[in-house]
Each structure stands twice: as C-alpha cells, then as structure tokens.
Design a protein around this motif. Structure first.
Motif, short mmCIF file in Angstrom:
data_model
loop_
_atom_site.label_atom_id
_atom_site.label_comp_id
_atom_site.label_asym_id
_atom_site.label_seq_id
_atom_site.Cartn_x
_atom_site.Cartn_y
_atom_site.Cartn_z
N ASP A 69 0.76 -1.12 0.04
CA ASP A 69 -0.08 -0.14 -0.01
C ASP A 69 0.92 1.15 -0.06
OD1 ASP A 69 -2.12 1.58 0.00
OD2 ASP A 69 -2.80 1.28 2.16
N TYR A 70 1.11 1.78 -0.93
CA TYR A 70 2.02 2.80 -1.13
C TYR A 70 1.35 4.02 -2.10
CZ TYR A 70 5.87 5.26 -3.60
OH TYR A 70 7.03 6.29 -3.86
N ARG A 71 1.53 5.48 -1.27
CA ARG A 71 1.15 6.56 -2.03
C ARG A 71 2.30 7.56 -1.52
NH1 ARG A 71 -4.11 9.32 -2.68
NH2 ARG A 71 -3.61 11.48 -2.37
N GLN A 72 2.40 8.36 -2.72
CA GLN A 72 3.53 9.46 -2.62
C GLN A 72 2.91 10.41 -3.60
OE1 GLN A 72 6.12 9.67 -0.46
NE2 GLN A 72 6.60 11.52 -1.27
N THR A 73 3.28 11.85 -3.11
CA THR A 73 3.07 12.85 -4.00
C THR A 73 4.16 13.48 -4.30
OG1 THR A 73 1.09 13.38 -3.19
CG2 THR A 73 1.87 15.04 -4.38
N PHE A 74 4.57 13.82 -5.70
CA PHE A 74 5.66 14.33 -6.00
C PHE A 74 5.56 15.69 -6.43
CE2 PHE A 74 6.42 9.67 -6.25
CZ PHE A 74 7.75 9.44 -5.57
N SER A 75 6.41 16.61 -6.67
CA SER A 75 6.07 18.03 -7.20
C SER A 75 6.00 18.25 -8.61
CB SER A 75 7.13 18.76 -6.70
OG SER A 75 8.48 18.64 -7.21
N ASN A 76 6.46 17.05 -9.41
CA ASN A 76 6.39 17.08 -10.99
C ASN A 76 6.71 15.66 -11.39
OD1 ASN A 76 9.19 16.89 -11.40
ND2 ASN A 76 9.27 19.14 -11.11
N ASP A 77 6.37 15.47 -12.62
CA ASP A 77 6.51 14.15 -13.29
C ASP A 77 8.03 13.64 -13.41
OD1 ASP A 77 6.33 12.76 -16.45
OD2 ASP A 77 5.15 12.04 -14.86
N CYS A 78 8.86 14.61 -13.70
CA CYS A 78 10.33 14.32 -13.51
C CYS A 78 10.81 13.77 -12.36
CB CYS A 78 11.09 15.38 -14.03
SG CYS A 78 12.94 15.23 -14.15
N LEU A 79 10.41 14.12 -11.13
CA LEU A 79 10.69 13.88 -10.04
C LEU A 79 10.02 12.53 -9.60
CD1 LEU A 79 10.58 17.00 -7.88
CD2 LEU A 79 12.81 15.69 -8.42
N MET A 80 8.98 12.20 -10.35
CA MET A 80 8.14 10.98 -10.01
C MET A 80 8.87 9.90 -10.62
SD MET A 80 5.53 8.69 -11.81
CE MET A 80 5.17 9.58 -12.94
N ARG A 81 9.40 10.18 -11.96
CA ARG A 81 9.90 8.91 -12.64
C ARG A 81 11.30 8.85 -12.13
NH1 ARG A 81 7.24 7.98 -17.70
NH2 ARG A 81 5.37 9.25 -17.93
N ALA A 82 12.02 9.63 -11.55
CA ALA A 82 13.49 9.58 -11.13
C ALA A 82 13.37 8.83 -9.92
CB ALA A 82 13.97 10.83 -10.82
N ARG A 83 12.27 8.73 -9.28
CA ARG A 83 12.10 8.06 -7.97
C ARG A 83 11.47 6.66 -8.04
NH1 ARG A 83 14.56 6.83 -4.96
NH2 ARG A 83 12.95 6.46 -3.08
N THR A 84 10.73 6.64 -9.09
CA THR A 84 10.00 5.18 -9.04
C THR A 84 10.09 4.55 -10.30
OG1 THR A 84 7.85 6.13 -10.14
CG2 THR A 84 8.03 6.07 -7.86
N GLY A 85 11.00 4.85 -11.24
CA GLY A 85 11.40 4.16 -12.55
C GLY A 85 10.33 4.01 -13.41
N ALA A 86 10.11 2.64 -13.96
CA ALA A 86 9.29 2.22 -14.87
C ALA A 86 7.87 1.92 -14.02
CB ALA A 86 9.60 1.16 -15.90
N VAL A 87 7.82 1.97 -12.99
CA VAL A 87 6.54 1.20 -12.36
C VAL A 87 5.48 2.13 -12.39
CG1 VAL A 87 5.58 0.87 -10.06
CG2 VAL A 87 8.01 0.43 -10.46
#
Length: 143
Positions: free
Chosen positions: A120-138
């Motif tokens: 059960d994972y939930r996270q808010t990132f300030s933008n799409d680039c940071l989200m992709r950098a932290r979560t890869g292809a998931v």
C-alpha cells in the motif's frame, strides 16, 4: 454561478475517485484467486497516477501483473525493478537526472501484493520528472 460549477466539478471528481477505488478492489479480488497458487507469490499491483491538484486532476490506472509481466507498456521493466527491491517501491534507486523546479503535482498509488505481502504505497511528487526519477518504470503508464 462559479461556486456551483466548482462544487459540481468537485463532487464529480470525488465520485469518480470512489468508483475507481471500488474498481481497484474488485480487480484485485478477482485477480487474487487466479494468481494465489503461482510460484511468484502472486506479484500484482494496481497502479494509479493522478496529475494535478485537488481542483483539477486526471487519474489513470492499470493492474500490473508480473507472472508473466503485463499491464502497461513497460511492464517487464517495472516488474524487474520491483523484483530487485522485493516489491518495496521506497527502496527503488533514484535515477541521476536533473529535473526542473516546476510545480505540477503528481500523486502515485500502488495497492496489491508482492511475494505474498500486502503493498500500500502513496506518494505525491512536485512534478512528473521527480516521480519518474524516484519510481522508474513502475508508474510509467503511458508506455
């Protein structure tokens, strides 16, 4: 008039979110018996990506199955990345990239199981680039 439109839009978005959450539960419940006996322990996650803030948002979702990998365009890569960290999304290594300092929030959610353990994972990132950098292809649901 504007407040009526805003209230209606908010109510519709909340109803859509409730419906999407209910559909997630149904998908996971339906998929669990089919994969419960698999040797991989039923690695499956329902993934959601919501772009925007509370006033305006767009939500996409898919069921990621990893035996065999399927669910979105980069399912094999996502499954391999998750497998390397035992399904712990927080443990994924961050990519070494430069992201703009732009505020365009993206919230990601993953619910399901990995190696028989609940996720059960939930996270808010300030933008799409940071989200992709932290979560890869998931959470790369767009392929």
């Amino acid at each position: 008039m504007t407040s009526t439109i805003t209230a209606t839009t908010t109510a519709v978005r909340r109803a859509a979110h409730v419906a999407l959450t209910a559909a997630t539960a149904l998908l996971l419940a339906a998929a669990a018996p089919a994969t419960a006996g698999s040797s991989a322990g039923g690695d499956q996650l329902y993934l959601m990506v919501t772009t925007g803030d509370g006033r305006s948002s767009d939500t996409r979702g898919t069921l990621l199955l990893c035996d065999p990998p399927q669910g979105h365009g980069r399912a094999a890569e996502a499954c391999a990345q998750l497998d390397s960290v035992g399904g712990d999304i927080d443990a994924l290594p961050a990519a070494d990239v430069y992201c703009p300092m732009l505020y365009a929030p993206v919230t990601v959610q993953a619910r399901g199981q990995w190696d028989g353990r609940p996720v059960d994972y939930r996270q808010t990132f300030s933008n799409d680039c940071l989200m992709r950098a932290r979560t890869g292809a998931v959470f790369a649901l767009d392929g």
